[in-house]
Write an enzyme that holds these catalytic residues in place. Structure first.
Site, PDB file in Angstrom:
ATOM      1  N   SER A  33     -20.320  17.770  21.018  1.00 44.54           N
ATOM      2  CA  SER A  33     -19.348  16.913  21.112  1.00 44.54           C
ATOM      3  C   SER A  33     -19.598  15.442  21.963  1.00 44.54           C
ATOM      4  CB  SER A  33     -18.021  17.643  21.941  1.00 44.54           C
ATOM      5  OG  SER A  33     -16.903  16.618  21.785  1.00 44.54           O
ATOM      6  N   HIS A  50     -20.593  15.642  16.904  1.00 42.19           N
ATOM      7  CA  HIS A  50     -19.163  16.098  16.545  1.00 42.19           C
ATOM      8  C   HIS A  50     -18.319  14.757  17.091  1.00 42.19           C
ATOM      9  CE1 HIS A  50     -15.690  18.872  15.978  1.00 42.19           C
ATOM     10  NE2 HIS A  50     -15.387  18.164  17.161  1.00 42.19           N
ATOM     11  N   ASP A  76     -14.927  13.295  18.193  1.00 36.79           N
ATOM     12  CA  ASP A  76     -13.525  13.683  18.286  1.00 36.79           C
ATOM     13  C   ASP A  76     -12.605  12.476  18.629  1.00 36.79           C
ATOM     14  OD1 ASP A  76     -13.372  16.636  18.882  1.00 36.79           O
ATOM     15  OD2 ASP A  76     -14.861  16.186  20.707  1.00 36.79           O
ATOM     16  N   MET A 107      -9.099  10.898  18.824  1.00 40.79           N
ATOM     17  CA  MET A 107      -7.431  11.501  19.546  1.00 40.79           C
ATOM     18  C   MET A 107      -6.663  10.348  19.294  1.00 40.79           C
ATOM     19  SD  MET A 107      -8.657  13.807  22.453  1.00 40.79           S
ATOM     20  CE  MET A 107     -10.140  14.938  22.377  1.00 40.79           C
ATOM     21  N   HIS A 161     -13.896  14.732  13.765  1.00 40.06           N
ATOM     22  CA  HIS A 161     -12.616  15.619  14.130  1.00 40.06           C
ATOM     23  C   HIS A 161     -11.600  14.812  14.209  1.00 40.06           C
ATOM     24  CE1 HIS A 161     -10.832  19.158  16.549  1.00 40.06           C
ATOM     25  NE2 HIS A 161     -10.158  19.088  15.411  1.00 40.06           N
ATOM     26  N   MET A 186      -8.036  14.431  15.375  1.00 44.29           N
ATOM     27  CA  MET A 186      -6.822  14.876  15.920  1.00 44.29           C
ATOM     28  C   MET A 186      -5.770  13.905  16.010  1.00 44.29           C
ATOM     29  SD  MET A 186      -8.928  16.992  19.099  1.00 44.29           S
ATOM     30  CE  MET A 186     -10.387  16.433  18.851  1.00 44.29           C
ATOM     31  N   MET A 194     -10.202  26.165  16.290  1.00 46.16           N
ATOM     32  CA  MET A 194      -9.951  25.647  17.535  1.00 46.16           C
ATOM     33  C   MET A 194      -9.943  26.763  18.558  1.00 46.16           C
ATOM     34  SD  MET A 194     -10.231  22.469  17.716  1.00 46.16           S
ATOM     35  CE  MET A 194      -9.799  22.219  19.500  1.00 46.16           C
ATOM     36  N   ASP A 248     -14.611  25.286  18.026  1.00 49.98           N
ATOM     37  CA  ASP A 248     -14.731  24.206  18.933  1.00 49.98           C
ATOM     38  C   ASP A 248     -13.802  24.503  20.158  1.00 49.98           C
ATOM     39  OD1 ASP A 248     -14.561  21.904  20.356  1.00 49.98           O
ATOM     40  OD2 ASP A 248     -13.622  20.677  18.792  1.00 49.98           O
TER      41      ASP A 248
END
Length: 217
Positions: free
Chosen positions: A6, A31, A33, A35, A64, A66, A135, A173
């Site tokens: 990540s 990965h 992330d 957000m 990913h 979010m 998750m 994750d």
């Protein structure tokens, strides 16, 4: 086992160097992330940063999202260079439609489930999903501890995939470390995301080997 470090835990001031170091260490996936400060309390980066990273890296970009209503941004992330786009079941009203849109944009579709979200949310989608992300912490911040009941959730998802005759990968994750990675793979995990437990222990090639060895690779 595929290790997908990540980038949330990498040195953001040296992104291009970090990506190059991952490739040199034999890593295949990264990965990312994303957000939005709404679906989760933190804010990270979006398509412009991913587009800049794509120009410098051949890694498989495991994005990913979010974010609330991710269907609004599928094309943006696909055009930025995402290889896989993972959306949260909790964040979209029309999950199947969003997964179709990901595939139509030329990316691999995946769905993430928060710790307390039932596996039933993806039961009927498994044949069209490349991956389901379990998750094992509540999303939003790195460095959290693994939630123990998520191990049973991985086992149950693996059984569900086999029953459906699907080839869907399972990703985990949150709180993934050398201490629990083997148990996760034994339970059915195919892809492990590790942030602080990976980037905090250079050199990356040696750390990658440690994860692979613990998982029997």
């Amino acid at each position: 086992m595929i290790l997908s470090p990540s980038l949330l835990s990498c040195d953001f001031a040296r992104l291009a160097d970090e990506l190059a170091a991952l490739e040199a260490a034999g890593i295949k996936w990264a990965h990312l992330d994303v957000m939005d400060g709404s679906f989760v309390p933190n804010i990270t980066f979006g398509p412009p940063v991913i587009k800049a990273m794509r120009k410098t890296s051949r890694l498989f970009f495991d994005c990913h999202l979010m974010i609330d209503e991710p269907g609004r941004y599928i094309d943006d992330f696909a055009q930025a260079g995402a290889d896989l786009i993972c959306v949260h079941a909790e964040a979209t009203h029309h999950l199947e439609r969003t997964c179709q849109a990901i595939a139509q944009a030329g990316c691999k579709p995946a769905v993430a489930l928060n710790p307390a979200t039932s596996l039933d949310a993806v039961r009927y989608l498994l044949p069209q999903l490349y991956m389901v992300l379990i998750m094992s912490v509540n999303p939003g911040f790195g460095g959290q501890s693994f939630i123990p009941f998520c191990l049973d959730k991985v086992r149950e998802l693996k059984a569900m995939i086999l029953e459906a005759g699907a080839e869907t990968l399972i990703q985990v994750d949150g709180g993934v470390t050398l201490d629990n990675c083997a148990e996760l793979v034994s339970a059915g995990a195919d892809v492990l995301v590790s942030g602080s437990a990976f980037f905090g222990f250079p050199p990356y090639a040696a750390r990658h080997r440690q994860f692979l060895e613990r998982c029997g690779g």
